[in-house]
Scaffold this motif. Structure first.
Motif, PDB file in Angstrom:
ATOM      1  N   TYR A  58      -5.094  14.365 -14.396  1.00  7.21           N
ATOM      2  CA  TYR A  58      -5.784  13.279 -13.678  1.00  7.21           C
ATOM      3  C   TYR A  58      -5.393  13.383 -12.210  1.00  7.21           C
ATOM      4  O   TYR A  58      -4.225  13.636 -11.897  1.00  7.21           O
ATOM      5  N   GLU A  59      -6.363  13.161 -11.339  1.00  5.37           N
ATOM      6  CA  GLU A  59      -6.052  13.227  -9.914  1.00  5.37           C
ATOM      7  C   GLU A  59      -5.448  11.904  -9.452  1.00  5.37           C
ATOM      8  O   GLU A  59      -5.908  10.827  -9.852  1.00  5.37           O
ATOM      9  N   ASN A  60      -4.413  11.998  -8.654  1.00  8.15           N
ATOM     10  CA  ASN A  60      -3.781  10.794  -8.116  1.00  8.15           C
ATOM     11  C   ASN A  60      -4.418  10.459  -6.765  1.00  8.15           C
ATOM     12  O   ASN A  60      -4.210  11.172  -5.783  1.00  8.15           O
ATOM     13  N   HIS A  61      -5.210   9.375  -6.735  1.00  9.34           N
ATOM     14  CA  HIS A  61      -5.888   8.976  -5.492  1.00  9.34           C
ATOM     15  C   HIS A  61      -5.088   7.908  -4.744  1.00  9.34           C
ATOM     16  O   HIS A  61      -5.633   7.221  -3.871  1.00  9.34           O
ATOM     17  N   ALA A  62      -3.830   7.722  -5.115  1.00 11.45           N
ATOM     18  CA  ALA A  62      -3.027   6.627  -4.552  1.00 11.45           C
ATOM     19  C   ALA A  62      -3.072   6.619  -3.022  1.00 11.45           C
ATOM     20  O   ALA A  62      -3.131   7.672  -2.388  1.00 11.45           O
ATOM     21  N   GLY A  63      -3.081   5.413  -2.475  1.00  8.34           N
ATOM     22  CA  GLY A  63      -3.086   5.271  -1.015  1.00  8.34           C
ATOM     23  C   GLY A  63      -4.492   5.124  -0.463  1.00  8.34           C
ATOM     24  O   GLY A  63      -4.672   4.961   0.744  1.00  8.34           O
ATOM     25  N   LYS A  64      -5.515   5.150  -1.343  1.00  9.68           N
ATOM     26  CA  LYS A  64      -6.901   5.107  -0.839  1.00  9.68           C
ATOM     27  C   LYS A  64      -7.645   3.846  -1.264  1.00  9.68           C
ATOM     28  O   LYS A  64      -8.857   3.776  -1.152  1.00  9.68           O
ATOM     29  N   CYS A  65      -6.923   2.837  -1.816  1.00  7.16           N
ATOM     30  CA  CYS A  65      -7.679   1.668  -2.296  1.00  7.16           C
ATOM     31  C   CYS A  65      -7.036   0.334  -1.908  1.00  7.16           C
ATOM     32  O   CYS A  65      -7.400  -0.700  -2.448  1.00  7.16           O
ATOM     33  N   ASN A  66      -6.099   0.382  -0.963  1.00  2.60           N
ATOM     34  CA  ASN A  66      -5.403  -0.848  -0.516  1.00  2.60           C
ATOM     35  C   ASN A  66      -4.725  -1.576  -1.673  1.00  2.60           C
ATOM     36  O   ASN A  66      -4.827  -2.795  -1.801  1.00  2.60           O
ATOM     37  N   TYR A  67      -4.060  -0.842  -2.496  1.00  2.00           N
ATOM     38  CA  TYR A  67      -3.364  -1.443  -3.647  1.00  2.00           C
ATOM     39  C   TYR A  67      -2.192  -2.307  -3.160  1.00  2.00           C
ATOM     40  O   TYR A  67      -1.457  -1.926  -2.248  1.00  2.00           O
ATOM     41  N   THR A  68      -2.060  -3.479  -3.743  1.00  2.00           N
ATOM     42  CA  THR A  68      -0.926  -4.351  -3.429  1.00  2.00           C
ATOM     43  C   THR A  68      -0.067  -4.439  -4.688  1.00  2.00           C
ATOM     44  O   THR A  68      -0.565  -4.848  -5.745  1.00  2.00           O
ATOM     45  N   GLU A  69       1.195  -4.075  -4.572  1.00  2.00           N
ATOM     46  CA  GLU A  69       2.016  -4.104  -5.775  1.00  2.00           C
ATOM     47  C   GLU A  69       2.427  -5.532  -6.109  1.00  2.00           C
ATOM     48  O   GLU A  69       2.617  -6.366  -5.214  1.00  2.00           O
ATOM     49  N   PRO A  70       2.560  -5.856  -7.411  1.00  4.50           N
ATOM     50  CA  PRO A  70       2.980  -7.196  -7.794  1.00  4.50           C
ATOM     51  C   PRO A  70       4.401  -7.480  -7.276  1.00  4.50           C
ATOM     52  O   PRO A  70       5.198  -6.552  -7.125  1.00  4.50           O
TER      53      PRO A  70
END
Lengths: 478, 72
Positions: free
Chosen positions: A237-249
């Protein structure tokens, strides 16, 4: 010269086939939205499926053996009629969550997708009683697939995923489950090869790699959950992290400080951050490689345990218990673990390398499964003793000092049931031996599948806690 | 498992680590470790939030966290 012309004519086709030989891309998530996607909170309760009676199923791995045993349990739940809050319904309709690994994932996914359609005979013919191993071997032997398999990121499990997609799950994606909008919440668990942690196919997990689970096929998730090491390949699976404005809990930041007070929580937080917040000296995780969920937990219970012990997971049950939404909590563990008796002890010969490797791979897993079930037992015991302790103290106070009362507020009392379906509980030793020596395969004789289905229902009804539950719910049938 | 009671003059929702997780003046179960506690909206209480390590509690001696009404 003729063959050279032929080769030149075939070349474009060969190039196209080789290009197909890379893993199917998992779609990028454009914008993180904590309220969208396949999440527990997005599945509604109803009169038919209440929160107050909360039923959780955990299905183990074990190939067709596990899939058949769990199917037998589902059949028995369908046939069990109960009365809850004035309504008569089937116990199956109250199932809220199914966590599964490997072979168990076929049954859980098929049910989540087709609901009662699982009982119309199709599931038995397309999966349980089908020689899946032969079908996968035929696919692998097809010259068209040789070129695909020659691609470095496309493996035998990708081929298996394609087969399941076409022949078992009718190309359904997680979008189908979102559209259903009702429970049970399905957690298909794979294992991240790098962290060694569970990788559940839920949007809360795919947020970490900024990927949109709704567009991923259920077949691919099931193939990841059942990619038995050695026989099948890991899935990429490709890791697209950093491209969707994810906010960690919030809890993740706190947990990083809890190395001493709550090491398991700290480890989990570190695992989550490994996808999206890496230190400069750490290897970049551009791709994630998933293997069989059984490598991290072969009974699919760890996610449930975390949900019972902490308020951290998005699907936390503890939070619901604190909010007094759950009155009766039923956890049904369907464990198809075997204990095959090897022939090695009949000979003085040094066991083969294969035998040693297989022992090294499976024995720790079995021991870990045993510990996991024990952990669940301890959690259930703690829920019960905490309330009992306060009641006992109040009783003593009342006896010796009638005006006194414990100074703090009330602790919510929950009616908990831990139901276990496992071959260990087969009473007759010879029958138990037979079941505990069944092979782990995707090809069992139809009669064995029928026996397993029947045994699933039998073991469920034999369980002491299940009998207590059905007694309390005025159940009939089964 | 750890035990916490968030005390306040009236019944309000309790937010643990930013998520609604129970009510005031009742004993709540939480996992061990660092947690934040507050009462959500309206922000008419003080302190604004309490962050502390929850450990070594038991059902007879929960960790007590007190909020009081904020006077403007």
């Amino acid at each position: 010269m003729r063959w050279q012309w032929r080769f030149l004519l075939l070349l474009p086709l060969l190039l196209v086939l080789a290009a197909c030989g890379s893993f199917p891309q998992n779609p990028k998530l454009d914008k993180y939205d904590a309220k969208a996607g396949y999440r527990f909170d997005n599945l509604k309760t109803s009169e038919k499926n209440t929160d107050s009676l909360f039923v959780v199923l955990a299905f183990s791995g074990g190939g067709t053996r596990a899939a058949s045993l769990s199917y037998g349990v589902m059949q028995a739940l369908r046939n069990t009629s109960i009365k809850w809050k004035g309504k008569t319904k089937r116990l199956l309709d109250e199932v809220d969550m199914i966590s599964s690994v490997s072979g168990g994932s076929f049954t859980s996914a098929y049910y989540a997708l087709y609901r009662d359609g699982i009982f119309d005979g199709t599931y038995e013919s397309v999966f349980l009683k089908k020689d899946i191993e032969k079908a996968l071997l035929s696919a692998a032997l097809s010259p068209v697939n040789w070129f695909k398999l020659a691609g470095g990121s496309y493996g035998r499990s990708d081929l298996a995923a394609e087969y399941y997609d076409e022949n078992v799950f009718a190309q359904a994606t997680f979008q189908k489950l979102i559209e259903k909008g009702t429970r049970p919440f399905l957690m298909l668990n794979a294992t991240d090869m790098t962290t060694g942690w569970q990788f559940p196919f839920i949007q809360d997990q795919f947020d970490l790699i900024c990927s949109d689970l709704s567009r991923i096929s259920i077949a691919r998730a099931v193939a990841s959950s059942s990619a038995f090491p050695g026989l099948l390949t890991p899935l990429t699976y490709e890791n697209h992290a950093g491209k969707c404005n994810y906010t960690e809990p919030q809890w993740v930041g706190f947990a990083m400080k809890d190395r001493l007070t709550a090491p398991e929580r700290a480890n989990l937080a570190e695992d989550r951050r490994s996808y999206y917040r890496q230190q400069p000296w750490e290897a970049k995780r551009k791709f994630i490689h998933l293997v069989d969920g059984g490598v991290a937990d072969n009974i699919g219970l760890r996610s449930i345990l975390a949900a019972l012990k902490t308020t951290d997971p998005a699907y936390s049950l503890l939070r619901r218990i604190n909010r007094e939404q759950i009155e009766k909590l039923v956890v049904i563990v369907v464990n198809a673990a075997t204990d095959p008796q090897p022939s090695r002890d009949g000979s003085a010969d040094v066991p083969s390398v294969l035998d040693v490797l297989s022992t090294a791979a499976t024995v720790p897993l079995d021991n870990f499964s045993f510990d996991t079930v024990n952990q669940l037992r301890s959690v259930v015991k703690e829920y019960n003793t905490s309330v009992a302790l306060r009641k006992k103290c109040n009783k003593i106070l009342k006896k010796h000092c009638p005006a006194a009362k414990l100074p703090d507020g009330e602790l919510y009392e929950l009616d908990l049931y831990l139901v276990q379906v496992a071959f260990d509980f087969i009473k007759d030793p010879q029958t138990r031996f037979k079941y505990k020596n069944l092979p782990t395969t995707f090809n069992l004789p139809a009669a064995t599948v029928d026996d397993l289905i029947e045994m699933g229902g039998k073991l469920l009804h034999q369980d002491k806690d299940f009998r207590r539950l059905t007694g309390n719910l005025g159940a009939t049938g089964g | 498992m750890e035990y916490v009671e968030v005390r306040y003059g009236q019944t309000r929702n309790v937010f643990i680590d930013g998520v609604e997780s129970g009510e005031t003046n009742k004993i709540l179960r939480v996992g061990p470790g660092t947690h934040s506690f507050d009462l959500g909206e309206p922000k008419d209480f003080k302190p604004e939030k309490v962050i502390l390590v929850v450990e070594n509690t038991d059902p007879l001696e929960p960790l007590l966290i007190e909020f009081e009404e904020k006077t403007s």
